[in-house]
Design an enzyme around this catalytic site. Structure first.
Site, mmCIF file in Angstrom:
data_model
loop_
_atom_site.group_PDB
_atom_site.id
_atom_site.type_symbol
_atom_site.label_atom_id
_atom_site.label_comp_id
_atom_site.label_asym_id
_atom_site.label_seq_id
_atom_site.Cartn_x
_atom_site.Cartn_y
_atom_site.Cartn_z
ATOM 1 N N GLY A 48 0.793 -1.218 0.000
ATOM 2 C CA GLY A 48 0.000 0.000 0.000
ATOM 3 C C GLY A 48 0.828 1.271 0.000
ATOM 4 C CB CYS A 49 4.210 2.108 0.870
ATOM 5 S SG CYS A 49 3.753 2.018 2.601
ATOM 6 C CB VAL A 50 3.754 5.303 -3.834
ATOM 7 C CG1 VAL A 50 4.457 5.624 -5.134
ATOM 8 C CG2 VAL A 50 2.249 5.432 -3.994
ATOM 9 C CB SER A 51 8.263 5.004 -1.064
ATOM 10 O OG SER A 51 8.039 6.318 -1.479
#
Length: 143
Positions: A48-51
């Site tokens: 769920g994190c872009v990074s």
């Protein structure tokens, strides 16, 4: 990392300008202990994190048999790495029940983070907290 959450809160109160707060976040992230290549795997990746964000949870029991959690983490993005530092400072050394009882939105409102993060970073922050809460729930279930 040796900076406590109360010290982070104090520093955020002291710094008026958001550019200074971002610099402080980056500095906090640089304090995090490095993860090994073996720890930077899908097993520890936060979804769920872009990074890219990795979070490692350790669970020990106190004298009463209550699960106490500690966290180590890292990211490939500087500001997100700082957010990892804030989150781990907030939750490290707390019991699973204390983690679940923490008013995370209230805490982050004290820092003023939500209105100054991009939607992607806000989602990543929620994903990190969700993962920590999930680990706390599992620790309670296993206890």
């Amino acid at each position: 990392m040796t900076t406590s959450f109360s010290e982070i809160l104090e520093s955020f109160d002291f710094l008026d300008d958001w550019e200074d707060r971002y610099k402080y976040l980056i500095d906090l992230g640089k304090e995090l202990p490095e993860l090994t290549d073996a720890e930077r795997t899908d097993r520890f990746k936060v979804r769920g994190c872009v990074s890219q964000v990795w979070l490692i949870t350790a669970i020990e029991k106190d004298e009463a048999g209550t699960p106490v959690l500690t966290f180590r983490g890292d990211s490939d993005a500087l500001i997100v790495q700082g957010l990892v530092a804030v989150v781990t400072a907030l939750f490290n050394g707390k019991t699973a029940q204390e983690i679940l009882n923490t008013d995370v939105e209230g805490v982050f409102a004290q820092l003023g983070l939500q209105e100054h993060l991009t939607p992607q970073r806000s989602n990543g922050l929620k994903s990190m907290v969700g993962r920590i809460r999930s680990d706390a729930e599992q620790a309670l279930t296993a206890a």
